[in-house]
Scaffold this active site. Sequence first.
Site, PDB file in Angstrom:
ATOM      1  N   HIS A  97      47.061 -68.110 -14.950  1.00  0.00           N
ATOM      2  CA  HIS A  97      46.360 -66.895 -15.377  1.00  0.00           C
ATOM      3  C   HIS A  97      44.865 -67.182 -15.541  1.00  0.00           C
ATOM      4  O   HIS A  97      44.471 -68.288 -15.936  1.00  0.00           O
ATOM      5  CB  HIS A  97      46.951 -66.371 -16.688  1.00  0.00           C
ATOM      6  N   GLU A 151      45.265 -60.350  -9.674  1.00  0.00           N
ATOM      7  CA  GLU A 151      44.540 -59.873 -10.847  1.00  0.00           C
ATOM      8  C   GLU A 151      43.053 -60.166 -10.666  1.00  0.00           C
ATOM      9  O   GLU A 151      42.606 -61.295 -10.951  1.00  0.00           O
ATOM     10  CB  GLU A 151      45.031 -60.601 -12.106  1.00  0.00           C
TER      11      GLU A 151
HETATM   12  O1  LIG Z   1      48.685 -60.523 -17.814  1.00  0.00           O
HETATM   13  C1  LIG Z   1      48.180 -59.422 -17.675  1.00  0.00           C
HETATM   14  C2  LIG Z   1      46.833 -59.254 -17.207  1.00  0.00           C
HETATM   15  O2  LIG Z   1      45.999 -60.297 -17.549  1.00  0.00           O
HETATM   16  C3  LIG Z   1      46.250 -57.935 -17.511  1.00  0.00           C
HETATM   17  O3  LIG Z   1      45.967 -57.761 -18.855  1.00  0.00           O
HETATM   18  P1  LIG Z   1      45.271 -56.379 -19.281  1.00  0.00           P
HETATM   19  O4  LIG Z   1      46.059 -55.296 -18.594  1.00  0.00           O
HETATM   20  O5  LIG Z   1      45.372 -56.336 -20.738  1.00  0.00           O
HETATM   21  O6  LIG Z   1      43.883 -56.420 -18.718  1.00  0.00           O
END
Ligand SMILES: O=C[C@H](O)COP(=O)(O)O
Length: 258
Positions: free
Chosen positions: A100, A172
């Site tokens: 991540h 992401e």
């Molecule tokens: O693990 C999930 C992602 O990092 C997205 O997080 P978020 O939707 O709070 O930006």
Amino acid sequence: MAPVLVGSSLKTYFSHARTRTWVEAVAGTARTHPAITGGLAELFVMPQFPSIPAALELGLPSGLRVGAQDLGTEDEGAFTGEVSGRVLAELGCTLVEVGHAERRAMFGETEEVVAAKTTAALRNGLTPVLCVGEPQRGRPAEAVAEVLGQIDSALAPAREQGLEGPVVVAYEPVWAIGAPEPAGADHIRSVAAALRRSVAPDPMLPGRVIYGGSAGPGLWPTIADSVDGMFLGRFAHDPAAVARILDEVLDVADREPR
Ligand SMILES: O=C[C@H](O)COP(=O)(O)O
């Protein structure tokens, strides 16, 4: 067509008690929602490590898959503080998040570490949810080039070792994580479609592509033709949001069967 994969990492937002409440609510949705009971979608949750056994107990009977947010590179030995993929698999986890952006930025995870963790996941029969994304907002073609490099780097040792297993690529864009809103649908669709063409046909490590980064209700209908699911953060903290997303999965499937 594989079910739409909808999952959430709870990061370190919730107490153990709130995690239990959230999992109970989402498990209730999983038992009754026609998108789940009809096989159109599957759900997963990644709580903090200590909450994993409770999430398994509360979620697994309803078909909610449980994963971890990280794992160590080694399966056993003198690695104080690490959590091994072997133990995660033993507990009943079927997936584990790797690489991540927060781990890369705050905990110094290099491409080598991400590759070693991806390998450890596959070695233990866990599906890696491999997080990739470009750091800066830019054109889709640039993002694709950058992200394909991250994926190749992460999968290289597993390929060399002949490991097999499904892989979930969580696209992401780093600039869309923790933001007020997700990346634009056109950007997501362009990048995800290119990633899908690259990772889906791999015979040993077939990949599905899910989108994360401020994803929530309202996004799925705009990207459904190009991605295999969504990875949710803050906008799934209300369990009702998960049900709303499943409603959207159902609506899209009624309109455009996958
Ligand atoms: O693990 C999930 C992602 O990092 C997205 O997080 P978020 O939707 O709070 O930006």
